[in-house]
Enzyme design. Sequence first.
Site, mmCIF file in Angstrom:
data_model
loop_
_atom_site.group_PDB
_atom_site.id
_atom_site.type_symbol
_atom_site.label_atom_id
_atom_site.label_comp_id
_atom_site.label_asym_id
_atom_site.label_seq_id
_atom_site.Cartn_x
_atom_site.Cartn_y
_atom_site.Cartn_z
ATOM 1 N N CYS A 270 0.954 -1.253 0.176
ATOM 2 C CA CYS A 270 0.054 0.266 0.379
ATOM 3 C C CYS A 270 0.536 1.274 0.233
ATOM 4 O O CYS A 270 2.016 1.542 0.817
ATOM 5 C CB CYS A 270 -1.246 -0.302 1.029
ATOM 6 S SG CYS A 270 -2.524 -1.165 1.314
ATOM 7 N N ARG B 240 6.315 -0.670 -4.928
ATOM 8 C CA ARG B 240 5.732 -1.662 -3.444
ATOM 9 C C ARG B 240 4.752 -2.564 -3.696
ATOM 10 O O ARG B 240 4.831 -3.551 -2.991
ATOM 11 C CB ARG B 240 5.724 -0.816 -2.906
ATOM 12 C CG ARG B 240 6.468 0.309 -1.932
ATOM 13 C CD ARG B 240 5.185 1.971 -1.338
ATOM 14 N NE ARG B 240 4.745 1.562 -0.326
ATOM 15 C CZ ARG B 240 5.696 1.426 1.273
ATOM 16 N NH1 ARG B 240 6.790 2.253 1.229
ATOM 17 N NH2 ARG B 240 4.863 1.338 2.317
ATOM 18 N N TRP C 91 -2.703 -2.700 -1.616
ATOM 19 C CA TRP C 91 -2.436 -4.301 -2.212
ATOM 20 C C TRP C 91 -3.340 -4.884 -0.902
ATOM 21 O O TRP C 91 -3.161 -5.107 0.733
ATOM 22 C CB TRP C 91 -0.709 -4.922 -0.828
ATOM 23 C CG TRP C 91 -0.224 -6.643 -1.580
ATOM 24 C CD1 TRP C 91 0.048 -6.564 -2.621
ATOM 25 C CD2 TRP C 91 -0.710 -7.175 -0.761
ATOM 26 N NE1 TRP C 91 0.258 -7.843 -2.633
ATOM 27 C CE2 TRP C 91 0.023 -7.925 -1.171
ATOM 28 C CE3 TRP C 91 -0.482 -6.950 1.182
ATOM 29 C CZ2 TRP C 91 0.617 -9.255 -0.694
ATOM 30 C CZ3 TRP C 91 -0.677 -8.471 1.708
ATOM 31 C CH2 TRP C 91 0.277 -9.371 0.053
ATOM 32 N N ASN D 37 -3.026 1.889 5.124
ATOM 33 C CA ASN D 37 -2.640 0.935 4.781
ATOM 34 C C ASN D 37 -2.475 0.110 6.466
ATOM 35 O O ASN D 37 -1.740 0.576 7.175
ATOM 36 C CB ASN D 37 -1.021 1.466 4.894
ATOM 37 C CG ASN D 37 -0.036 0.592 4.615
ATOM 38 O OD1 ASN D 37 -0.029 -0.529 4.712
ATOM 39 N ND2 ASN D 37 1.668 0.913 4.738
ATOM 40 N N GLY D 38 -2.288 -1.033 6.643
ATOM 41 C CA GLY D 38 -2.656 -2.493 7.792
ATOM 42 C C GLY D 38 -3.868 -2.506 7.577
ATOM 43 O O GLY D 38 -4.313 -3.052 6.449
ATOM 44 N N GLU E 72 17.572 -19.456 -2.139
ATOM 45 C CA GLU E 72 17.302 -17.491 -2.626
ATOM 46 C C GLU E 72 16.948 -17.691 -3.906
ATOM 47 O O GLU E 72 16.509 -17.003 -4.550
ATOM 48 C CB GLU E 72 18.553 -17.316 -2.096
ATOM 49 C CG GLU E 72 18.758 -15.742 -3.022
ATOM 50 C CD GLU E 72 17.242 -14.607 -2.327
ATOM 51 O OE1 GLU E 72 16.656 -15.134 -1.490
ATOM 52 O OE2 GLU E 72 16.856 -13.324 -3.535
ATOM 53 N N LYS F 137 14.243 -16.742 -6.013
ATOM 54 C CA LYS F 137 13.786 -15.514 -7.142
ATOM 55 C C LYS F 137 13.370 -16.285 -8.254
ATOM 56 O O LYS F 137 12.336 -15.638 -8.938
ATOM 57 C CB LYS F 137 15.384 -14.798 -7.357
ATOM 58 C CG LYS F 137 16.525 -13.608 -7.901
ATOM 59 C CD LYS F 137 16.193 -13.260 -6.645
ATOM 60 C CE LYS F 137 15.186 -12.942 -5.337
ATOM 61 N NZ LYS F 137 14.922 -12.038 -4.546
ATOM 62 N N GLU G 49 10.199 -15.703 -7.729
ATOM 63 C CA GLU G 49 8.956 -14.083 -8.220
ATOM 64 C C GLU G 49 8.714 -14.040 -8.827
ATOM 65 O O GLU G 49 7.788 -13.541 -8.625
ATOM 66 C CB GLU G 49 10.160 -13.890 -6.493
ATOM 67 C CG GLU G 49 9.664 -14.116 -5.387
ATOM 68 C CD GLU G 49 11.392 -13.129 -4.284
ATOM 69 O OE1 GLU G 49 10.363 -11.839 -3.738
ATOM 70 O OE2 GLU G 49 12.165 -12.645 -4.982
ATOM 71 N N HIS H 225 16.322 -38.031 0.261
ATOM 72 C CA HIS H 225 14.797 -38.105 1.604
ATOM 73 C C HIS H 225 13.824 -37.442 1.287
ATOM 74 O O HIS H 225 12.851 -37.397 1.531
ATOM 75 C CB HIS H 225 15.608 -37.612 2.925
ATOM 76 C CG HIS H 225 16.436 -38.037 3.803
ATOM 77 N ND1 HIS H 225 16.609 -39.186 3.815
ATOM 78 C CD2 HIS H 225 17.707 -38.148 3.599
ATOM 79 C CE1 HIS H 225 17.888 -39.579 4.324
ATOM 80 N NE2 HIS H 225 18.638 -38.808 4.163
ATOM 81 N N LYS I 81 6.523 -4.762 -1.909
ATOM 82 C CA LYS I 81 8.279 -4.365 -2.468
ATOM 83 C C LYS I 81 8.290 -4.841 0.032
ATOM 84 O O LYS I 81 9.398 -5.111 0.198
ATOM 85 C CB LYS I 81 8.129 -3.624 -2.347
ATOM 86 C CG LYS I 81 9.957 -2.870 -2.445
ATOM 87 C CD LYS I 81 11.206 -3.911 -3.096
ATOM 88 C CE LYS I 81 12.251 -3.367 -3.050
ATOM 89 N NZ LYS I 81 13.283 -5.001 -3.219
HETATM 90 N N1 HGA Z 1 -6.872 -3.598 5.051
HETATM 91 C C1 HGA Z 1 -6.610 -2.443 4.209
HETATM 92 C C2 HGA Z 1 -5.590 -1.916 3.913
HETATM 93 C C3 HGA Z 1 -4.693 -2.935 3.094
HETATM 94 C C4 HGA Z 1 -2.706 -2.306 3.123
HETATM 95 O O1 HGA Z 1 -2.313 -1.695 4.154
HETATM 96 N N2 HGA Z 1 -1.924 -3.679 2.583
HETATM 97 O O2 HGA Z 1 -0.851 -3.029 2.547
HETATM 98 C C5 HGA Z 1 -7.294 -3.497 2.162
HETATM 99 O O3 HGA Z 1 -7.523 -4.261 2.804
HETATM 100 O O4 HGA Z 1 -7.898 -2.113 1.737
#
Ligand code: HGA
Length: 611
Positions: free
Chosen positions: A2, A27, A74, A98-99, A483, A487, A490, A506, A606
């Site tokens: 985010c 990000r 995100w 964000n969060g 790693e 890579k 990803e 194994h 990111k």
């Molecule tokens: N929880 C919020 C924000 C998500 C977030 O911080 N992503 O990095 C949502 O889902 O919209």
Amino acid sequence: MCGIVGAVAQRDVAPILLEGLSRLEYRGYDSCGICTISNGSLRCIKTTQKVRVLMDMVRDEGCPGKTGIAHTRWATHGVPTATNAHPHIVGTLSMVHNGIIENFAQMKETLVKEGYAFKSQTDTEVLLAQIHFLHVKKGLPLKEAFATALRGVKGSYALALIDSEDPDTIYAARYGSPLVIGLGIEENFVASDVLALLPVTRRFIYLDEGEIAVLTTKSVRIYSLDLVEHHHEICESDLDAESISKGKYRHFMQKEIFEQPEALKNTAMGRLGADNADLSSITGFDPKLLEKTDCIKIVACGTSYHAGLVGKYWLEELAGISTSVEIASEYRYRRAVVKDNTLFITISQSGETADTLACLRLAKKQGYSASLCICNAGSSSLVRESDFAMLTRAGAEIGVASTKAFTTQLLSLLLITLYLGRTRKTISAEEGRKIVNAIKALPDAAREVLSGDEKIKELAGRFADKHNCLFLGRGIMYPIALEGALKLKEISYIHAEGYAAGELKHGPIALIDETMPVVVVAPDNALLSKLESNIEEVRARGGRLYVFSQEGSNAFKDDRQTNIIKLPAADPVLQPILFTLPLQQLAYHCAVINGTDVDQPRNLAKSVTVE
Ligand code: HGA
């Protein structure tokens, strides 16, 4: 993860906000949006497409206004749709977040009883409704409503909030997610990363956990959640706006791969003596505290975790210090036993990795002797909250798949090992001098390895259509195999597993047939003959081998089943760093051939600022 940008100015802010968002694209995100206050009402545009599409929409539909907020999302709560994208709106309020609001379900239940209906599935809209409820229904001034709502939140947030009835103000807050205030002349800004604001300012205030900021064109005032005013220093950033250009390269990841010789030089700069590392540039450096270290616990996530695993081999073998390495999301939820004089080391590129940061906070209550972070972002939470910080000095890393951040983390760990080994006398002066000389030669050695790019590109041509791949290594090269596999998966979306070669029989040997490429990281070292036996086991089952060996080694022969890729010979202590480079190039070229979004691979972010 985010990105948040907000601006209050005396000019239209949409161009500033959109430029800021495009600078935060690296990000990782799945949708984006913008909201401005225009003639006393909210103007909001959102899309599940990229920021450049949002820019076109803003150009076509118009988004005037001198105060505004914008966001790249995100998703954590609710699928990526335009409705779930931020900014969210409740009444005259609009907010980006964000969060994660962990107690959003309880909050929502109460709000539904109060007559609130929700358009999105997000936790963010629920928190916004809670603020609206306290402000409009309970009559609290917006600042108090904001603070009161936040005092009731369980979880993490960086927030920017605007109100069309209070058009010259942005309310911001952070707890557990990064947020920085940018100071302009008669205009002020907020963003989740300084990079977003470099075109408009270099003067920043870093909000602490649990702080609220109130921004107008004339002032920035900061408060605790209890609304006690706080005063902060203004920091001048030395990053320049160009630090996020691709230059002559097609992708940031490619640029960052080729920047490694320079980045490694910067990591070592001023940190080498004649036969020892000079760690005095470590923030908070305290030789006495470091020297009494008997054990080390390293905690990290993803690529940084792999760096930690390499560090364990070095710290035990060269410095004789018992070291254990753990994944942060595991460590934080178990009961750990901490021996006396144990140093707690965290590793993170961004310094905002939510799980790693949570472990640091937990570790402070667990009796560790001190905390040291290895980090690329000097103003990050991890750096600010650790006793010591060793900055990797890799420069801004934009590609989501970490490259130069990883190798500079490795070099930082080698420098720490050298220092601890010399002070504990497990490394003699002569050995110390040899390691110092090897580190001095590292940038050139890395440049030479990277010059094999064309060969690796050719090799990638034989790989890119595969669906599965194994990476094998032994000893200190085992984490490098992990790693290499990470890579590849990803960015090229090829399923890849890293294995300790001795583990092959194994289980994973059951997967070997002529369609399964097996990459082996095989420098000349004490385990080479053991590794040769593992390779024979693969050959005997028809497996296709791609062996990264070194000049002068007679260990392997090219044939129908085996491709040998030779790296220039170098000091054994550098092998983990140098053998990482062609694996990064292999992943990069496979991704380009497969046409994936190299710098922003699907579903990845990111800076992983949610747990
Ligand atoms: N929880 C919020 C924000 C998500 C977030 O911080 N992503 O990095 C949502 O889902 O919209």
